[in-house]
Design a protein around this motif. Sequence first.
Motif, PDB file in Angstrom:
ATOM      1  N   MET A   1       2.243  16.069   9.051  1.00 31.31           N
ATOM      2  CA  MET A   1       1.144  15.439   8.073  1.00 31.31           C
ATOM      3  C   MET A   1       0.802  14.222   8.915  1.00 31.31           C
ATOM      4  N   ASN A   2      -0.506  13.721   8.666  1.00 29.59           N
ATOM      5  CA  ASN A   2      -0.996  12.784   9.206  1.00 29.59           C
ATOM      6  C   ASN A   2      -1.347  11.619   8.026  1.00 29.59           C
ATOM      7  N   LEU A   3      -0.506  10.582   7.871  1.00 34.65           N
ATOM      8  CA  LEU A   3      -0.507   9.506   7.071  1.00 34.65           C
ATOM      9  C   LEU A   3      -0.657   8.392   7.608  1.00 34.65           C
ATOM     10  N   ASP A   4      -1.691   7.488   7.395  1.00 29.16           N
ATOM     11  CA  ASP A   4      -1.880   5.948   7.957  1.00 29.16           C
ATOM     12  C   ASP A   4      -1.442   5.398   7.190  1.00 29.16           C
ATOM     13  N   SER A   5      -1.089   4.226   7.397  1.00 27.74           N
ATOM     14  CA  SER A   5      -1.068   3.082   6.218  1.00 27.74           C
ATOM     15  C   SER A   5      -1.288   1.701   7.006  1.00 27.74           C
ATOM     16  N   SER A   6      -1.826   0.742   5.909  1.00 28.22           N
ATOM     17  CA  SER A   6      -2.159  -0.531   6.407  1.00 28.22           C
ATOM     18  C   SER A   6      -1.949  -1.545   5.215  1.00 28.22           C
ATOM     19  N   GLU A   7      -1.611  -2.749   5.517  1.00 31.61           N
ATOM     20  CA  GLU A   7      -1.396  -3.779   4.486  1.00 31.61           C
ATOM     21  C   GLU A   7      -2.588  -4.154   4.167  1.00 31.61           C
ATOM     22  N   GLN A   8      -3.024  -4.435   3.004  1.00 33.74           N
ATOM     23  CA  GLN A   8      -4.325  -4.901   2.568  1.00 33.74           C
ATOM     24  C   GLN A   8      -4.121  -6.004   1.636  1.00 33.74           C
ATOM     25  N   PRO A   9      -5.112  -6.954   1.209  1.00 35.25           N
ATOM     26  CA  PRO A   9      -4.870  -7.936  -0.003  1.00 35.25           C
ATOM     27  C   PRO A   9      -4.384  -7.344  -1.350  1.00 35.25           C
ATOM     28  N   PHE A  10      -4.707  -6.158  -1.598  1.00 32.72           N
ATOM     29  CA  PHE A  10      -4.306  -5.700  -2.997  1.00 32.72           C
ATOM     30  C   PHE A  10      -3.165  -4.995  -2.671  1.00 32.72           C
ATOM     31  N   GLY A  11      -2.275  -4.691  -1.576  1.00 30.46           N
ATOM     32  CA  GLY A  11      -1.165  -3.871  -1.482  1.00 30.46           C
ATOM     33  C   GLY A  11      -1.331  -3.155  -0.168  1.00 30.46           C
ATOM     34  N   LEU A  12      -0.660  -1.777  -0.126  1.00 32.15           N
ATOM     35  CA  LEU A  12      -0.511  -1.012   0.843  1.00 32.15           C
ATOM     36  C   LEU A  12      -1.604   0.071   0.613  1.00 32.15           C
ATOM     37  N   LEU A  13      -2.232   0.523   1.481  1.00 33.61           N
ATOM     38  CA  LEU A  13      -3.245   1.459   1.530  1.00 33.61           C
ATOM     39  C   LEU A  13      -2.615   2.472   2.588  1.00 33.61           C
ATOM     40  N   VAL A  14      -2.431   3.769   1.852  1.00 38.41           N
ATOM     41  CA  VAL A  14      -2.152   4.921   2.729  1.00 38.41           C
ATOM     42  C   VAL A  14      -3.103   5.978   2.647  1.00 38.41           C
ATOM     43  N   THR A  15      -3.423   6.435   3.678  1.00 40.09           N
ATOM     44  CA  THR A  15      -4.884   7.234   3.909  1.00 40.09           C
ATOM     45  C   THR A  15      -4.273   8.595   4.442  1.00 40.09           C
ATOM     46  N   VAL A  16      -4.663   9.963   3.756  1.00 39.70           N
ATOM     47  CA  VAL A  16      -4.120  10.942   4.252  1.00 39.70           C
ATOM     48  C   VAL A  16      -5.280  11.491   5.109  1.00 39.70           C
ATOM     49  N   GLY A  17      -4.843  11.816   6.302  1.00 40.89           N
ATOM     50  CA  GLY A  17      -5.847  12.187   7.504  1.00 40.89           C
ATOM     51  C   GLY A  17      -5.895  13.770   7.710  1.00 40.89           C
ATOM     52  N   ASP A  18      -5.216  14.644   6.612  1.00 44.46           N
ATOM     53  CA  ASP A  18      -5.422  15.875   6.648  1.00 44.46           C
ATOM     54  C   ASP A  18      -6.412  16.423   5.670  1.00 44.46           C
ATOM     55  N   SER A  19      -6.807  17.654   5.620  1.00 37.90           N
ATOM     56  CA  SER A  19      -7.722  18.118   4.557  1.00 37.90           C
ATOM     57  C   SER A  19      -6.904  18.993   3.416  1.00 37.90           C
ATOM     58  N   ARG A  20      -5.764  19.271   3.909  1.00 38.81           N
ATOM     59  CA  ARG A  20      -5.023  19.959   2.685  1.00 38.81           C
ATOM     60  C   ARG A  20      -3.676  19.177   2.783  1.00 38.81           C
ATOM     61  N   ILE A  21      -2.989  19.001   1.316  1.00 38.12           N
ATOM     62  CA  ILE A  21      -1.623  18.892   0.896  1.00 38.12           C
ATOM     63  C   ILE A  21      -1.296  20.112   0.308  1.00 38.12           C
ATOM     64  N   ASP A  22      -0.360  21.072   1.195  1.00 42.57           N
ATOM     65  CA  ASP A  22      -0.100  22.352   0.515  1.00 42.57           C
ATOM     66  C   ASP A  22       1.441  22.533   0.850  1.00 42.57           C
ATOM     67  N   ALA A  23       1.854  23.745   0.683  1.00 41.48           N
ATOM     68  CA  ALA A  23       3.273  24.052   0.867  1.00 41.48           C
ATOM     69  C   ALA A  23       3.868  24.020   2.359  1.00 41.48           C
TER      70      ALA A  23
END
Length: 114
Positions: free
Chosen positions: A1-23
């Motif tokens: 599962m490809n999740l990237d995170s970065s601190e932003q002025p509003f808080g934490l941004l988590v970006t899902v780098g995959d096309s599916r979130i499944d079983a």
Amino acid sequence: MNLDSSEQPFGLLVTVGDSRIDASVAIQFKDRMRELTAGRPGRILLDLSQVDFVDSSGLGAIVAALKQLEADQTLELAALSPTVSKVFRLTRMDKVFPIHETLEQATGPRANAS
């Protein structure tokens, strides 16, 4: 599962780098979200712009990510594809999560949930 995170002025941004979130990735998603959000108070924005499919296991993993947050944390969703948005509407999870149409809407000066 490809999740990237970065601190932003509003808080934490988590970006899902995959096309599916499944079983096949639900447990990895939940565990990775726990790692990324642990000890980070405030707003967490999950960017789903690259996700075009979420099944019931994936939806359950996103809900689990919400439930494992601390009292001083919030989880918001942004940039859902029409297919993913439909899953959230049909399951009424759009009433549970603040959902923003675009990432810009979620992070701009008028970042109100839709």
